[in-house]
Design a protein around this motif. Structure first.
Motif, short mmCIF file in Angstrom:
data_model
loop_
_atom_site.label_atom_id
_atom_site.label_comp_id
_atom_site.label_asym_id
_atom_site.label_seq_id
_atom_site.Cartn_x
_atom_site.Cartn_y
_atom_site.Cartn_z
N UNK A 77 0.86 -1.20 -0.04
CA UNK A 77 0.04 0.15 0.11
C UNK A 77 0.79 1.24 -0.18
N UNK A 78 1.77 1.21 0.87
CA UNK A 78 2.72 2.33 0.96
C UNK A 78 3.55 2.72 -0.45
N UNK A 79 4.07 1.81 -1.06
CA UNK A 79 4.66 1.93 -2.43
C UNK A 79 3.63 2.28 -3.40
N UNK A 80 2.35 1.83 -3.32
CA UNK A 80 1.40 2.02 -4.25
C UNK A 80 0.98 3.86 -4.22
N UNK A 81 0.98 4.11 -2.74
CA UNK A 81 0.48 5.52 -2.54
C UNK A 81 1.76 6.47 -2.86
N UNK A 136 -8.07 0.68 -1.42
CA UNK A 136 -6.98 1.55 -2.14
C UNK A 136 -6.89 1.62 -3.25
N UNK A 137 -7.64 0.93 -4.09
CA UNK A 137 -7.78 1.09 -5.66
C UNK A 137 -8.01 2.11 -6.10
N UNK A 138 -9.16 2.99 -5.34
CA UNK A 138 -9.41 4.39 -5.55
C UNK A 138 -9.25 5.16 -4.46
N UNK A 139 -8.55 6.51 -4.59
CA UNK A 139 -8.56 7.19 -3.32
C UNK A 139 -9.93 8.12 -3.10
N UNK A 140 -10.82 8.18 -4.08
CA UNK A 140 -11.93 8.84 -3.96
C UNK A 140 -12.92 7.99 -4.88
N UNK A 141 -14.17 8.17 -4.35
CA UNK A 141 -15.13 7.30 -5.01
C UNK A 141 -16.64 8.16 -4.72
N UNK A 142 -17.39 7.86 -5.92
CA UNK A 142 -18.89 8.64 -6.09
C UNK A 142 -19.88 7.69 -6.20
N UNK A 143 -20.58 7.31 -4.92
CA UNK A 143 -21.36 6.18 -4.93
C UNK A 143 -22.64 6.33 -4.02
N UNK A 144 -23.45 5.44 -3.99
CA UNK A 144 -24.63 5.54 -3.11
C UNK A 144 -24.69 4.56 -2.02
N UNK A 145 -25.73 5.07 -1.22
CA UNK A 145 -25.82 4.26 0.08
C UNK A 145 -27.22 4.53 0.75
N UNK A 146 -27.79 3.86 1.46
CA UNK A 146 -29.10 4.14 1.87
C UNK A 146 -29.05 5.44 2.92
N UNK A 147 -30.07 6.04 2.68
CA UNK A 147 -30.11 7.38 3.60
C UNK A 147 -30.71 7.08 4.95
N UNK A 277 -13.89 9.43 0.82
CA UNK A 277 -12.43 9.18 0.67
C UNK A 277 -12.16 8.58 2.24
N UNK A 278 -11.15 7.96 2.31
CA UNK A 278 -10.90 7.44 3.58
C UNK A 278 -10.40 8.46 4.62
N UNK A 279 -10.93 8.24 5.74
CA UNK A 279 -10.49 9.20 6.96
C UNK A 279 -9.24 8.88 7.39
N UNK A 280 -8.83 7.58 7.38
CA UNK A 280 -7.61 7.18 8.15
C UNK A 280 -6.32 7.05 7.18
N UNK A 281 -6.48 7.71 5.96
CA UNK A 281 -5.38 7.52 5.04
C UNK A 281 -5.01 8.96 4.41
N UNK A 282 -3.68 9.16 4.41
CA UNK A 282 -3.35 10.67 3.84
C UNK A 282 -3.68 10.54 2.33
N UNK A 283 -4.10 11.71 1.97
CA UNK A 283 -4.71 11.81 0.52
C UNK A 283 -3.47 12.40 -0.06
N UNK A 284 -3.45 12.06 -1.31
CA UNK A 284 -2.32 12.67 -2.19
C UNK A 284 -2.65 14.11 -2.52
N UNK A 285 -1.83 14.58 -2.86
CA UNK A 285 -2.04 16.45 -3.35
C UNK A 285 -3.05 16.43 -4.30
#
Length: 302
Positions: A77-81, A136-147, A277-285
């Motif tokens: 994961x680190x090397x991918x990031x 960590x395949x995606x840094x950001x997703x646009x997705x659905x969930x039940x409200x 996006x993941x709260x516990x993962x540092x985001x890229x610039x």
């Protein structure tokens, strides 16, 4: 302790064969044997029982296994990031019909405003997007969930941050001229005798609808499932069946086909659409830049 040696340990534990492990690792058996021996010497214990047929883990090797898996995974994961940061790559996953919400336009506008950032946008169902965001395949997703509260609690449990974008509702789509067109709303029991078309099994909407049918004690007459909404609507047009989909909060907008009427399913079941996006993962610039751009501009697009 060398991380590469731990990876070799994992491959050997899986294959139970020095020759097969060496082949998978593209190295000769003597080198692999030396590396495993070095690891055993460092830990001052035997990790494998060796015989002429196969090698198997000792109790100490079994004890090491979950730690080696975790270290190897974190290293990957680190090397991918790190590679993403160096390449200025931003990987985004989105539901297949994101364009109707203005999301695709916003992504393209962001790309024009940041030509130095390399964007990779892929379509998947919400069920897969959630899994691949965590992996960590995606840094950001646009997705659905039940409200509902349980969905929000699940996001928190999985350390997922979300920015609410829009709200949809469950709705039936029927061709104009269909006997149900006179209705402005329907309950699922009213569809008991009608053929139903749905998105494919294991998708978010399929599982949502099947859960609701189960709660009402009804077994729906599933005629057709597909990953493509256009195919579903074609089948409905030809057979007079009912497509179970979602409709925007403003039900006056039909995002599918002008030959179909959208009828809200009662009781109301709201579906949130969120940028995640993941709260516990540092985001890229690039990811930080996109989230700032999205927060500033999306309200004007939706």
């Amino acid at each position: 302790m060398t991380i590469e040696y731990l990876h070799e340990f994992l491959v050997l534990a899986e294959t139970q064969s020095f020759s097969e492990a060496a082949e998978q690792l593209y190295m000769n058996q003597s080198t692999l044997s030396k590396h495993i021996k070095s690891l055993e010497q460092e830990l001052d214990t035997n990790l494998f029982e060796r015989n002429t047929r196969k090698v198997v883990l000792t109790k100490y090797g079994t004890q090491l296994l979950p730690y080696a898996e975790k270290i190897s995974s974190l290293n990957y994961q680190y090397h991918k990031e790190l590679a993403q940061t160096k390449s200025n790559l931003l990987s985004i996953g989105a539901i297949p019909i994101h364009s109707q919400y203005g999301f695709l336009d916003l992504v393209m506008d962001f790309k024009k405003a940041h030509p130095d950032i390399m964007l990779k946008l892929e379509e998947e169902d919400s069920a897969e997007l959630s899994k691949h965001l965590i992996e960590n395949k995606y840094e950001i997703t646009f997705m659905r969930s039940l409200k509902n509260q349980s969905s929000q609690d699940l996001y928190k449990q999985k350390n997922i941050n979300f920015i609410h974008c829009a709200t949809d509702y469950l709705a039936a789509a029927v061709p104009y001229g269909h006997e149900l067109c006179s209705y402005d709303s329907l309950t699922l029991p009213a569809l008991e005798d009608h053929d139903i078309c749905l998105l494919k099994e294991n998708t978010f909407l399929y599982e949502t609808y099947m859960g609701l049918f189960q709660n009402t004690g009804i077994i729906p007459k599933i005629l057709y499932t597909s990953h493509r909404i256009n195919n579903i609507l074609d089948v409905c047009q030809q057979t007079g069946s009912v497509a179970l989909l979602v409709a925007p909060e403003n039900n006056k907008i039909n995002p599918y086909d002008e030959n179909f009427k959208l009828i809200k399913i009662l009781p109301d079941t709201a579906i949130d659409l969120s940028l995640c996006y993941m709260a516990d993962r540092r985001l890229s610039h690039p990811a930080e830049e996109f989230i700032q751009y999205f927060t500033k501009h999306f309200s004007g697009k939706s």
